[in-house]
Design a protein around this motif. Structure first.
Motif, PDB file in Angstrom:
ATOM      1  N   GLU A 270     -14.817   8.787  38.619  1.00  0.00           N
ATOM      2  CA  GLU A 270     -14.707   9.495  37.501  1.00  0.00           C
ATOM      3  C   GLU A 270     -16.086   9.479  36.738  1.00  0.00           C
ATOM      4  O   GLU A 270     -16.367  10.607  36.182  1.00  0.00           O
ATOM      5  CB  GLU A 270     -13.469   9.030  36.601  1.00  0.00           C
ATOM      6  N   LYS A 271     -16.794   8.270  36.227  1.00  0.00           N
ATOM      7  CA  LYS A 271     -17.773   8.531  35.508  1.00  0.00           C
ATOM      8  C   LYS A 271     -19.060   9.197  36.328  1.00  0.00           C
ATOM      9  O   LYS A 271     -19.608   9.826  35.718  1.00  0.00           O
ATOM     10  CB  LYS A 271     -18.217   7.037  35.385  1.00  0.00           C
ATOM     11  N   SER A 272     -18.847   8.902  37.528  1.00  0.00           N
ATOM     12  CA  SER A 272     -20.161   9.423  38.375  1.00  0.00           C
ATOM     13  C   SER A 272     -19.949  10.944  38.340  1.00  0.00           C
ATOM     14  O   SER A 272     -20.872  11.879  38.500  1.00  0.00           O
ATOM     15  CB  SER A 272     -20.145   9.052  39.824  1.00  0.00           C
TER      16      SER A 272
ATOM     17  N   GLU B 137     -18.619  12.829  35.986  1.00  0.00           N
ATOM     18  CA  GLU B 137     -19.257  13.201  34.414  1.00  0.00           C
ATOM     19  C   GLU B 137     -20.638  13.281  34.467  1.00  0.00           C
ATOM     20  O   GLU B 137     -21.171  14.239  33.932  1.00  0.00           O
ATOM     21  CB  GLU B 137     -18.642  12.036  33.547  1.00  0.00           C
ATOM     22  N   VAL B 138     -21.415  12.330  35.076  1.00  0.00           N
ATOM     23  CA  VAL B 138     -22.705  12.354  35.219  1.00  0.00           C
ATOM     24  C   VAL B 138     -23.107  13.468  35.934  1.00  0.00           C
ATOM     25  O   VAL B 138     -24.171  14.128  35.586  1.00  0.00           O
ATOM     26  CB  VAL B 138     -23.436  10.880  35.718  1.00  0.00           C
TER      27      VAL B 138
ATOM     28  N   GLU C 230     -12.241   4.539  38.496  1.00  0.00           N
ATOM     29  CA  GLU C 230     -12.792   4.670  37.116  1.00  0.00           C
ATOM     30  C   GLU C 230     -14.343   4.864  37.535  1.00  0.00           C
ATOM     31  O   GLU C 230     -15.149   5.843  36.670  1.00  0.00           O
ATOM     32  CB  GLU C 230     -12.779   3.455  36.068  1.00  0.00           C
ATOM     33  N   GLN C 231     -14.951   4.287  38.335  1.00  0.00           N
ATOM     34  CA  GLN C 231     -16.306   4.337  38.705  1.00  0.00           C
ATOM     35  C   GLN C 231     -16.733   5.966  39.236  1.00  0.00           C
ATOM     36  O   GLN C 231     -17.870   6.374  38.902  1.00  0.00           O
ATOM     37  CB  GLN C 231     -16.944   3.743  39.984  1.00  0.00           C
TER      38      GLN C 231
ATOM     39  N   LYS D  86     -23.340  16.634  34.250  1.00  0.00           N
ATOM     40  CA  LYS D  86     -24.414  16.667  33.134  1.00  0.00           C
ATOM     41  C   LYS D  86     -25.809  17.124  33.740  1.00  0.00           C
ATOM     42  O   LYS D  86     -26.634  17.585  33.218  1.00  0.00           O
ATOM     43  CB  LYS D  86     -24.615  15.581  32.235  1.00  0.00           C
TER      44      LYS D  86
ATOM     45  N   LYS E  80     -25.948   4.304  42.732  1.00  0.00           N
ATOM     46  CA  LYS E  80     -25.097   3.269  42.280  1.00  0.00           C
ATOM     47  C   LYS E  80     -24.498   2.257  43.634  1.00  0.00           C
ATOM     48  O   LYS E  80     -23.799   1.502  43.293  1.00  0.00           O
ATOM     49  CB  LYS E  80     -23.789   3.829  41.728  1.00  0.00           C
TER      50      LYS E  80
END
Length: 130
Positions: A97-99, A101-102, A94-95, A105, A54
């Protein structure tokens, strides 16, 4: 991987050296320490790869792990809390936190135990001045 008896535990040879494992800290790393290190290490390396893709630059990353164990169940690990502390310039929570989460996974260690151990992540962002 091959493991051999050693004084008070077992030993294996890995590319970066010998690893001694024992239920007694005097003779090597305890198995639960290695499991938690595997979870945190996998999570950190996948998280870093995602940030690189990213093009999010960070100055520092620290992950603290808190472990809960059930003494009535042979000290089974029941929960691992990973707390990410990310330092950098112009970071957006926010970026990140999303990272995370990914990363969760895509971390094979988390995926392996997530149905039997409650794993949670928290994030602290420290924005540095230019």
């Amino acid at each position: 991987m091959d493991f051999y008896l050693s004084e008070g535990g077992v030993r294996t040879q890995l590319p970066f050296g010998e690893l001694d494992i024992s239920g007694n800290e005097e003779y090597g790393y305890r198995p639960f320490q290695l499991m938690v290190a595997s979870i945190a290490g996998c999570s950190a390396s996948v998280f870093r790869k995602i940030l690189d893709k990213k093009r999010i630059e960070i100055d520092d990353l620290k992950i603290s792990a808190e472990v809960e164990r059930a003494s009535d169940q042979a000290n089974k690990i029941t929960a691992i809390q990973l707390h990410f502390v990310v330092k950098g310039v112009g970071l957006k929570k926010e970026q990140l936190e999303k990272s995370i989460e990914v990363a969760r996974k895509n971390c094979s260690m988390i995926r392996t135990i997530e149905d039997s151990v409650n794993i949670t992540e928290t994030l602290e962002v420290i924005n540095l001045s230019n």
